[in-house]
Design an enzyme around this catalytic site. Structure first.
Site, PDB file in Angstrom:
ATOM      1  N   ALA A  73       1.161  -2.831  -6.317  1.00  0.00           N
ATOM      2  CA  ALA A  73       1.218  -2.006  -5.105  1.00  0.00           C
ATOM      3  C   ALA A  73       0.128  -2.439  -4.136  1.00  0.00           C
ATOM      4  O   ALA A  73      -0.932  -2.927  -4.539  1.00  0.00           O
ATOM      5  CB  ALA A  73       1.054  -0.525  -5.451  1.00  0.00           C
ATOM      6  N   ASP A  74       0.422  -2.264  -2.870  1.00  0.00           N
ATOM      7  CA  ASP A  74      -0.579  -2.549  -1.839  1.00  0.00           C
ATOM      8  C   ASP A  74      -0.438  -1.529  -0.715  1.00  0.00           C
ATOM      9  O   ASP A  74       0.682  -1.183  -0.324  1.00  0.00           O
ATOM     10  CB  ASP A  74      -0.417  -3.957  -1.267  1.00  0.00           C
ATOM     11  CG  ASP A  74      -1.533  -4.284  -0.288  1.00  0.00           C
ATOM     12  OD1 ASP A  74      -2.670  -4.515  -0.750  1.00  0.00           O
ATOM     13  OD2 ASP A  74      -1.279  -4.269   0.932  1.00  0.00           O
ATOM     14  N   THR A  75      -1.566  -1.051  -0.220  1.00  0.00           N
ATOM     15  CA  THR A  75      -1.577  -0.067   0.863  1.00  0.00           C
ATOM     16  C   THR A  75      -2.438  -0.576   2.005  1.00  0.00           C
ATOM     17  O   THR A  75      -3.567  -1.035   1.787  1.00  0.00           O
ATOM     18  CB  THR A  75      -2.132   1.288   0.374  1.00  0.00           C
ATOM     19  OG1 THR A  75      -1.308   1.770  -0.696  1.00  0.00           O
ATOM     20  CG2 THR A  75      -2.137   2.321   1.496  1.00  0.00           C
ATOM     21  N   GLY A 110       3.497  -0.919  -0.119  1.00  0.00           N
ATOM     22  CA  GLY A 110       4.534  -1.688  -0.773  1.00  0.00           C
ATOM     23  C   GLY A 110       4.405  -1.563  -2.278  1.00  0.00           C
ATOM     24  O   GLY A 110       3.286  -1.476  -2.803  1.00  0.00           O
TER      25      GLY A 110
END
Length: 200
Positions: A73-75, A110
């Site tokens: 995950a990436d924020t 994502g």
């Protein structure tokens, strides 16, 4: 059932994933998080989520033969098509806060769930509105120490939440892991959530 690995050392992501009632392990997936030339924010976040999951799979391949699923995950905080990373200094933090003050920005998260042969992905956009901030408030928040490891220089789940006047979208995505979308991907991968909440 294949094992689930979270390719993140973020305590916030661990706590959110744990609420789904699935056993998982974690590992650190260290990747280059530099933005590519002319790369759009959505493409950047999607690419990093997948890259983290793939990096986790590569690490696991060195130590085990059993197939498993890896969640990456990436924020990112985005305003005026500009990606705001983690502030490296007080000056950088204050520049971020001045951009966010009294305005609405986007938080893109994502997620990517990968195995040896399959990949499920999603990207969630939430809008967050800030109150107008004074220089004194910015300085006091910096002194709290909270902004240092936060994308965009604030944590909505902590003291930074007092600046938020409105949120449209997924709160858990802003924290770091969108629960609804993550649960849906896990359901596609045939995981069972607590209390029989899946499939949906």
């Amino acid at each position: 059932m294949a094992e689930l690995i979270l390719a993140s050392q973020s305590p916030r992501r661990r706590e959110l994933l744990a609420t789904l009632g699935i056993e998982f392990a974690t590992l650190a997936a260290n990747i280059d998080e530099s933005v590519l030339p002319a790369e759009a924010p959505r493409a950047y976040v999607d690419r990093l989520a997948l890259a983290k999951a793939q990096a986790g799979r590569k690490l696991l391949a060195q130590t085990q033969t059993q197939d498993c699923w890896v969640l990456g995950a990436d924020t990112s905080v985005v305003i005026d098509d500009q990606i705001l990373g983690k502030p490296a200094s007080k000056d950088e933090f204050q520049a971020m806060m001045r951009l966010l003050s009294g305005r609405t920005h986007q938080v893109l998260t994502g997620i990517a769930l990968v195995s040896n042969s399959q990949c499920y992905r999603d990207l969630v956009t939430s809008e967050v509105s800030f109150m107008a901030l004074s220089e004194q408030q910015m300085s006091a928040y910096w002194q709290s120490g909270e902004p240092l490891d936060k994308a965009g220089g604030y944590g909505i789940q902590g003291l930074g939440g007092v600046f938020v006047t409105r949120i449209a979208g997924s709160y858990s995505a802003v924290v770091g892991l969108p629960l609804h979308e993550t649960a849906r991907l896990l359901g596609q991968a045939r995981f069972s959530l607590c209390q029989g909440l899946l499939p949906f």
